[in-house]
Design a protein around this motif. Structure first.
Motif, PDB file in Angstrom:
ATOM      1  N   GLY A 141      -7.736   5.183 -21.256  1.00 45.19           N
ATOM      2  CA  GLY A 141      -6.575   5.011 -22.131  1.00 45.19           C
ATOM      3  C   GLY A 141      -6.995   5.039 -23.587  1.00 45.19           C
ATOM      4  N   ASN A 142      -6.073   4.627 -24.465  1.00 46.34           N
ATOM      5  CA  ASN A 142      -6.355   4.561 -25.902  1.00 46.34           C
ATOM      6  C   ASN A 142      -6.859   5.882 -26.449  1.00 46.34           C
ATOM      7  OD1 ASN A 142      -5.664   1.937 -26.413  1.00 46.34           O
ATOM      8  ND2 ASN A 142      -7.631   1.169 -25.653  1.00 46.34           N
ATOM      9  N   LEU A 143      -6.199   6.962 -26.067  1.00 44.81           N
ATOM     10  CA  LEU A 143      -6.670   8.270 -26.503  1.00 44.81           C
ATOM     11  C   LEU A 143      -6.143   8.553 -27.906  1.00 44.81           C
ATOM     12  CD1 LEU A 143      -5.939   9.865 -23.084  1.00 44.81           C
ATOM     13  CD2 LEU A 143      -8.195   9.649 -24.085  1.00 44.81           C
ATOM     14  N   PRO A 144      -6.953   9.222 -28.743  1.00 44.13           N
ATOM     15  CA  PRO A 144      -6.509   9.507 -30.110  1.00 44.13           C
ATOM     16  C   PRO A 144      -5.415  10.569 -30.108  1.00 44.13           C
ATOM     17  CG  PRO A 144      -8.582  10.599 -29.657  1.00 44.13           C
ATOM     18  CD  PRO A 144      -8.278   9.755 -28.464  1.00 44.13           C
ATOM     19  N   PRO A 145      -4.589  10.599 -31.184  1.00 42.75           N
ATOM     20  CA  PRO A 145      -3.477  11.568 -31.227  1.00 42.75           C
ATOM     21  C   PRO A 145      -3.965  13.012 -31.207  1.00 42.75           C
ATOM     22  CG  PRO A 145      -3.585  10.214 -33.245  1.00 42.75           C
ATOM     23  CD  PRO A 145      -4.583   9.660 -32.299  1.00 42.75           C
ATOM     24  N   SER A 146      -5.191  13.255 -31.718  1.00 40.35           N
ATOM     25  CA  SER A 146      -5.664  14.639 -31.743  1.00 40.35           C
ATOM     26  C   SER A 146      -5.753  15.212 -30.332  1.00 40.35           C
ATOM     27  CB  SER A 146      -7.034  14.704 -32.412  1.00 40.35           C
ATOM     28  OG  SER A 146      -7.987  14.027 -31.614  1.00 40.35           O
ATOM     29  N   PHE A 147      -5.982  14.314 -29.361  1.00 38.78           N
ATOM     30  CA  PHE A 147      -6.129  14.762 -27.985  1.00 38.78           C
ATOM     31  C   PHE A 147      -4.814  15.328 -27.448  1.00 38.78           C
ATOM     32  CE2 PHE A 147      -6.604  13.674 -23.357  1.00 38.78           C
ATOM     33  CZ  PHE A 147      -7.560  14.630 -23.096  1.00 38.78           C
ATOM     34  N   SER A 148      -3.725  14.585 -27.702  1.00 42.43           N
ATOM     35  CA  SER A 148      -2.448  15.022 -27.150  1.00 42.43           C
ATOM     36  C   SER A 148      -1.954  16.288 -27.840  1.00 42.43           C
ATOM     37  CB  SER A 148      -1.409  13.916 -27.244  1.00 42.43           C
ATOM     38  OG  SER A 148      -1.328  13.470 -28.574  1.00 42.43           O
ATOM     39  N   ALA A 149      -2.609  16.666 -28.960  1.00 39.88           N
ATOM     40  CA  ALA A 149      -2.207  17.904 -29.630  1.00 39.88           C
ATOM     41  C   ALA A 149      -2.347  19.093 -28.686  1.00 39.88           C
ATOM     42  CB  ALA A 149      -3.067  18.117 -30.870  1.00 39.88           C
ATOM     43  N   VAL A 150      -3.346  19.040 -27.817  1.00 37.01           N
ATOM     44  CA  VAL A 150      -3.549  20.153 -26.885  1.00 37.01           C
ATOM     45  C   VAL A 150      -2.405  20.210 -25.875  1.00 37.01           C
ATOM     46  CG1 VAL A 150      -5.124  21.209 -25.246  1.00 37.01           C
ATOM     47  CG2 VAL A 150      -6.021  19.811 -27.115  1.00 37.01           C
ATOM     48  N   GLY A 151      -2.117  19.090 -25.262  1.00 41.23           N
ATOM     49  CA  GLY A 151      -1.150  19.091 -24.166  1.00 41.23           C
ATOM     50  C   GLY A 151       0.294  19.089 -24.613  1.00 41.23           C
ATOM     51  N   ARG A 152       0.556  18.534 -25.801  1.00 38.74           N
ATOM     52  CA  ARG A 152       1.950  18.373 -26.203  1.00 38.74           C
ATOM     53  C   ARG A 152       2.289  19.077 -27.500  1.00 38.74           C
ATOM     54  NH1 ARG A 152       2.080  12.035 -25.579  1.00 38.74           N
ATOM     55  NH2 ARG A 152       0.132  12.140 -24.402  1.00 38.74           N
ATOM     56  N   GLY A 153       1.298  19.738 -28.091  1.00 40.34           N
ATOM     57  CA  GLY A 153       1.551  20.399 -29.359  1.00 40.34           C
ATOM     58  C   GLY A 153       2.316  21.706 -29.183  1.00 40.34           C
ATOM     59  N   GLU A 154       2.716  22.281 -30.342  1.00 38.25           N
ATOM     60  CA  GLU A 154       3.426  23.556 -30.325  1.00 38.25           C
ATOM     61  C   GLU A 154       2.867  24.449 -31.407  1.00 38.25           C
ATOM     62  OE1 GLU A 154       7.552  23.089 -30.901  1.00 38.25           O
ATOM     63  OE2 GLU A 154       7.929  22.313 -28.899  1.00 38.25           O
ATOM     64  N   VAL A 155       2.867  25.729 -31.157  1.00 36.73           N
ATOM     65  CA  VAL A 155       2.529  26.681 -32.209  1.00 36.73           C
ATOM     66  C   VAL A 155       3.652  27.701 -32.231  1.00 36.73           C
ATOM     67  CG1 VAL A 155       0.960  28.490 -32.976  1.00 36.73           C
ATOM     68  CG2 VAL A 155       0.033  26.390 -31.976  1.00 36.73           C
ATOM     69  N   GLY A 156       4.351  27.775 -33.373  1.00 32.15           N
ATOM     70  CA  GLY A 156       5.472  28.714 -33.484  1.00 32.15           C
ATOM     71  C   GLY A 156       6.524  28.481 -32.422  1.00 32.15           C
ATOM     72  N   GLY A 157       6.759  27.214 -32.085  1.00 31.58           N
ATOM     73  CA  GLY A 157       7.810  26.892 -31.123  1.00 31.58           C
ATOM     74  C   GLY A 157       7.394  27.061 -29.682  1.00 31.58           C
ATOM     75  N   ILE A 158       6.193  27.582 -29.439  1.00 30.52           N
ATOM     76  CA  ILE A 158       5.724  27.735 -28.051  1.00 30.52           C
ATOM     77  C   ILE A 158       4.726  26.617 -27.751  1.00 30.52           C
ATOM     78  CG2 ILE A 158       4.654  29.277 -26.373  1.00 30.52           C
ATOM     79  CD1 ILE A 158       5.457  31.580 -28.179  1.00 30.52           C
ATOM     80  N   PRO A 159       4.921  25.892 -26.666  1.00 31.50           N
ATOM     81  CA  PRO A 159       4.002  24.800 -26.328  1.00 31.50           C
ATOM     82  C   PRO A 159       2.576  25.313 -26.154  1.00 31.50           C
ATOM     83  CG  PRO A 159       5.929  24.768 -24.902  1.00 31.50           C
ATOM     84  CD  PRO A 159       6.001  26.028 -25.680  1.00 31.50           C
ATOM     85  N   VAL A 160       1.612  24.533 -26.621  1.00 31.66           N
ATOM     86  CA  VAL A 160       0.208  24.946 -26.541  1.00 31.66           C
ATOM     87  C   VAL A 160      -0.253  25.244 -25.103  1.00 31.66           C
ATOM     88  CG1 VAL A 160      -2.165  24.243 -27.013  1.00 31.66           C
ATOM     89  CG2 VAL A 160      -0.386  23.796 -28.691  1.00 31.66           C
TER      90      VAL A 160
END
Lengths: 322, 312, 339
Positions: A151-170
């Motif tokens: 647990g206690n994962l940093p926000p940078s980690f969730s950027a991969v799973g939940r981020g978006e680039v140009g409206g398309i999920p990563v």
């Protein structure tokens, strides 16, 4: 069996991509059927389906290469668990994003290298190597993590799973990228042609001067690296990481690949088909909940649909063959 | 090829003896009649499945649905007994029939439609499990009559009943495989299917028989299992397929088909059982045991490969 | 051939050596029969937070009591047929007490009965065996199915309203505890909150990803769902994650059972208001105290109260030792617990 297929006359477009197309048609039929339930065809739901199918799609690409090369991997689920833990621990240690992406892939590649070495150089059948590796890794991961979730994962980690680039999920972008790259690798590079050759007829491939061992080893390494990426995409969608993830994931990946029309004996098939196969499995599992199918019967409906796709394809190729 | 068979089994036996000596050095309780008999009893259900799996793999096939067939037939038996009020013996026989039909279904898809066994049984693995869950609505059935439980908990001449069942089945399988024309045909299908076809063997019929047999043995295992643990649950047999396959390949049956035998499978079954038992007695944690079973599988097969290369 | 045998022998000796090393690191090689009481504790499965906490409590008690030689082992998957060999092997070793959390009440009973017949004391904790068929002496009961089921439903009613439509995300469809809780919940709802309605029960097995995607699907298929129950330590965080990522934190209540450690993040950001669970460390602790008392004969039928170290006086009802009511972990107190 394989030799008959190889000696058949040069395939036409329909013949060449017939399998992929028939799976695609099956997918459209299912979408039309599930689409009659309200909300299923909503953009947000289709988006969730694509995101949830992404880890499986990525793993199915690697598994396609393995199966096209005439091999199989039963340990994929436990490799996923190991790589997910590696990803989580790296992220927690505050490493930069590049390392968070790289380390799980390296871990996967390392396991793949061991599997590949045992298969290619010691000539132990892949099913035995990976069956043994599965127990080793499952036992090892429990031994190492003691089953504690990360647990206690940093926000940078969730950027991969939940981020978006140009409206398309990563995750979707990554999955598309992997499909495209592996498809190019298989179709356009010498290594790709060698993989088909080795899977179609290893003896003949050896006579043609292909280093069968090196090709097989490379396939397992690539497959392992893709499993690492798949684990990263899988784990980074969640706020805590289950240390013993991926039970049964290997069978799901193999199902996606064979539904997608890859010949289980090797030498034939494309990652396009496997990607559609992975999507198909996710659509079925979501669709059954939307159609409110009894939870107890759901697994048999799932099995029946997979069987239907395969039988339909088998009958189609039979008719073409005559 | 046939001349080499006894040699591999000899290697396995030596390995088994070394392993037993090692386990004895870990715990003096290992080599006691009580312990050895218990280990064999715990392995009997998987053993029954592994016997038929040996045949399936000799034909160059595989059957991943065996664990689900156990779940399906155990529920058929339980529900016929509890809901339909049939005597337990009749229910058990009908469960055997149900399991055989599952195998026939697999065999039909494999031979008539021509789908590879791995794919067929991967799909029916989900399918049969779903039927077991769906028809029972995930409930469990208990309180079987005492007489029935004897099958899984009783003793004859100091040996558990299911061990006798396993021994008799193993003997029958061994004879059928090594002493009959039928057995030779099974080997020849796995060694070279087109050649077997040309030499006039009814390949498809034989394959259907082998998969039906696999279904039957899974159902038999289910009946014994129900009597052993005195409960029928739709998740019974989950994961049995991998344990059975492990025993078969560890026992030297080639996954590419055409080679192997049930004696090797039985020795391998004991190797895994004894390894786990000895390590438990020595208080080695179970996750380390899992790792060692995996290593054992890879190592033994590697040694086998290597010894053959040595002989050329 | 000779080389093969040599290699084989080497490999197996190596395996044996590994075994030796493992044993010495666990530090439990004392032979049974000495002055130390040998207690063998088995979880339903190893490698999950919950049973790690149980083990911690058991070790704490063993250290406190001093004269206990504790073995803690069990299968890595929650299957009863994998539990039986451990019982058989412990019986053979003639340990003094076996304490089991049973994966199935009936299936494990013959093995427990054999242990009893050979003079080994048997108690159960967490999940009971068939008392009559197994001959087990006491059951250390952390909280009854009734208590848990009611607490879950009451909590849901207070968060989502007494007429809420709710969904359940369980474990595997044959998981005995989950099914018993669901049965109690259904009955209790019909009694106390007749307007509350369960729209669906989903079974993600022990897979976080499936728990997550199934909850997503539930939220879309039944848009008027006001609450989700997560009934396992895998289902609960999976369900909470799906609710949070759907932007429905605070709008859809998530109530369930899990260890506070795995739920801390969701409790802190308000997606989950309450986590319900008994204290698993205390459960392991109490189990070892009960084991010792049973072996020494101080805890026997008819006793109604029992002194268990730091837990003080614990109630005994018939053949059950009661840990006490379930706990509720909230934003205020969750930081105090590290299991």
């Amino acid at each position: 069996m394989t030799s008959e297929r190889i000696s058949s006359p040069r395939p036409t477009a329909w013949r060449q991509y017939g399998r992929e197309m028939s799976v695609g048609v099956f997918l459209l039929l299912l979408l039309a059927y599930f689409g009659t339930t309200p909300g299923f065809l909503q953009a947000s739901n289709l988006r969730d389906i694509l995101i949830n199918a992404a880890p499986l799609t990525i793993a199915a690409c690697g598994m396609s290469m393995v199966i096209i090369a005439g091999m199989i991997d039963i340990s994929a689920g436990s490799v996923l668990a190991v790589c997910a833990v590696v990803a989580g621990l790296t992220a927690k240690s505050g490493a930069p994003l590049a390392l968070i992406v790289l380390l799980p892939m390296l871990a996967g590649a390392a396991i793949g290298a061991v599997n590949g070495w045992l298969v290619a150089y010691l000539r132990i059948p892949a099913i035995i190597v990976t069956l043994g590796m599965m127990s080793v890794l499952r036992g090892g991961i429990i031994w190492y993590t003691r089953g504690e979730w990360i647990g206690n994962l940093p926000p940078s980690f969730s950027a991969v799973g939940r981020g978006e680039v140009g409206g398309i999920p990563v995750p979707v972008l990554l999955a598309m990228g992997v499909v495209l790259l592996t498809a190019l690798l298989l179709a356009r590079t010498p290594l790709g042609r060698h993989i088909y050759a080795v899977g179609g007829n290893p003896v003949a491939a050896g006579r043609m001067g292909i280093s069968v061992r090196r090709v097989l080893w490379l396939v397992f390494v690539l497959h392992g690296a893709l499993l690492g990426l798949s684990a990263l995409v899988y784990a980074s969608r969640f706020s805590v990481i289950q240390s013993n993830a991926g039970a049964g994931f290997e069978l799901l990946a193999i199902s996606a690949v064979v539904v997608g029309g890859v010949n289980i004996f090797g030498g034939q098939g494309t990652v396009w088909g496997s990607a559609v196969g992975a999507l198909l499995l996710q659509v079925i599992s979501t669709g059954l909940i939307f159609r409110r199918v009894s939870e107890y019967w759901a697994p048999s409906v799932q099995g029946a649909l997979v069987l239907l796709a395969v039988v339909a394809d088998a009958l189609r190729t039979r008719r073409l063959g005559r | 090829m046939r001349v080499r068979l006894p040699r591999r089994e000899a290697v396995l036996l030596i390995l088994l003896a070394v392993e037993m000596a090692a386990m004895q050095s870990l715990s003096p309780l290992f080599l006691t009649a009580d312990n050895l008999i218990e280990v064999v009893r715990q392995s009997a259900e998987i053993g029954l499945i592994a016997l038929a799996m040996t045949l399936v793999i000799i034909t160059a096939g595989i059957d991943l649905s065996v664990g689900s067939v156990v779940g399906l037939s155990i529920m058929v038996m339980g529900m016929l007994w509890e809901d339909a009020g049939l005597p337990i013996a009749v229910s058990a026989l009908l469960a055997l029939l149900a399991g055989t039909l599952c195998g026939v279904f697999n065999g039909a898809l494999i031979t008539a439609v021509g789908i590879p066994p791995l794919i067929v049984t991967l799909a029916t693995m989900a399918g049969f499990r779903g039927i077991a869950l769906g028809m029972s609505q995930a409930r469990s059935i208990r309180n079987f009559p005492e007489g029935f439980l004897w099958l899984g908990q009783g003793y004859v001449l100091g040996i558990p009943v299911q061990v006798w069942v396993l021994a008799v089945c193993a003997l029958l399988f061994h004879i059928a495989l090594t002493r009959t024309a039928w057995g030779r045909s099974v080997f020849s299908i796995g060694a070279n299917e087109p050649a077997a076809r040309l030499s006039g063997i009814a390949v498809n019929r034989l394959k259907r028989q082998v998969y039906a047999l696999s279904g039957f043995m899974s159902a038999l295992s289910a009946v014994v299992y129900a009597a052993h643990v005195s409960v029928a649950k739709p998740d019974a047999g989950l994961g049995f397929e991998l344990t059975a396959i492990t025993a078969v390949v560890l026992g030297g049956t080639a996954v590419s088909g055409g080679e192997g035998g049930v004696l090797g499978t039985l020795i391998a079954l004991l190797m895994v059982g004894f390894l786990r038992s000895g390590l438990t007695l020595a208080r080695v944690p179970s996750e380390a045991q899992d790792m060692m079973v995996g290593l054992l599988l890879i190592l033994v097969v590697a040694i086998d490969r290597w010894s053959r290369k040595e002989k050329g | 051939m000779r080389t093969v045998v040599l290699i084989a022998a080497g490999v197996l000796l190596l395996l044996a050596a590994c075994g030796r090393k493992q044993t010495s690191t666990t530090g439990t090689t004392t032979a049974p029969g000495g002055t130390k009481l040998v207690v063998a504790v088995m979880p339903k499965l190893k490698g999950i937070d919950y049973f790690n906490a149980v083990e911690r409590g058991a070790r704490e008690a063993a250290q406190e009591l001093g004269n206990i030689d504790l073995t803690y082992d069990g299968p890595t998957e929650g299957k009863v047929d994998l539990q039986i060999p451990f019982i058989e092997s412990w019986t053979l070793q003639k340990v003094n007490v076996i304490a089991v959390a049973c994966n199935d009440p009936d299936a494990i009973s013959p093995a427990l009965k054999r242990a009893r017949d050979k003079g080994v004391h048997v108690i159960t904790y967490d999940a009971d065996a068939n008392a009559e068929k197994s001959g087990r002496e006491f059951f250390v009961n952390q909280a009854t199915f009734e208590d848990i089921g009611r607490a879950l439903v009451d909590e849901m009613a207070s968060q989502a309203g007494e007429d809420a439509k709710v969904a359940i995300v369980s474990s595997s469809p044959t998981a005995p505890n989950q099914n018993a809780w669901i049965a109690v919940m259904k009955r209790y709802m019909a009694e106390k909150y007749p307007k509350m309605q369960i729209v669906t029960v989903q079974y993600p097995e022990e897979d976080q990803g499936r728990a997550f995607s199934m909850t997503q699907d539930i939220l879309k298929t039944y848009p008027d769902v006001k609450g989700v129950f997560g009934l396992s330590s895998v289902a609960f965080p999976g369900a909470a994650d799906a609710v949070r990522q759907a932007g429905k934190s605070g709008k859809v209540a998530v109530v369930g059972l899990s260890t506070p450690k795995s739920m801390k993040e969701f409790v802190k950001d308000g997606t989950v208001k309450t986590v319900i669970l008994w204290n698993p460390v205390d459960l392991g602790y109490l189990t070892v105290y009960v084991a010792k008392a049973v072996a020494e004969g101080t805890l026997k039928p008819g006793v109604t109260e029992f002194e268990a170290g730091r837990l003080g006086k614990v109630k005994v009802e018939g053949d059950q030792v009661l840990l006490g009511p379930p706990m509720k972990f909230t934003r205020e107190n969750i930081d105090q617990y590290d299991f």
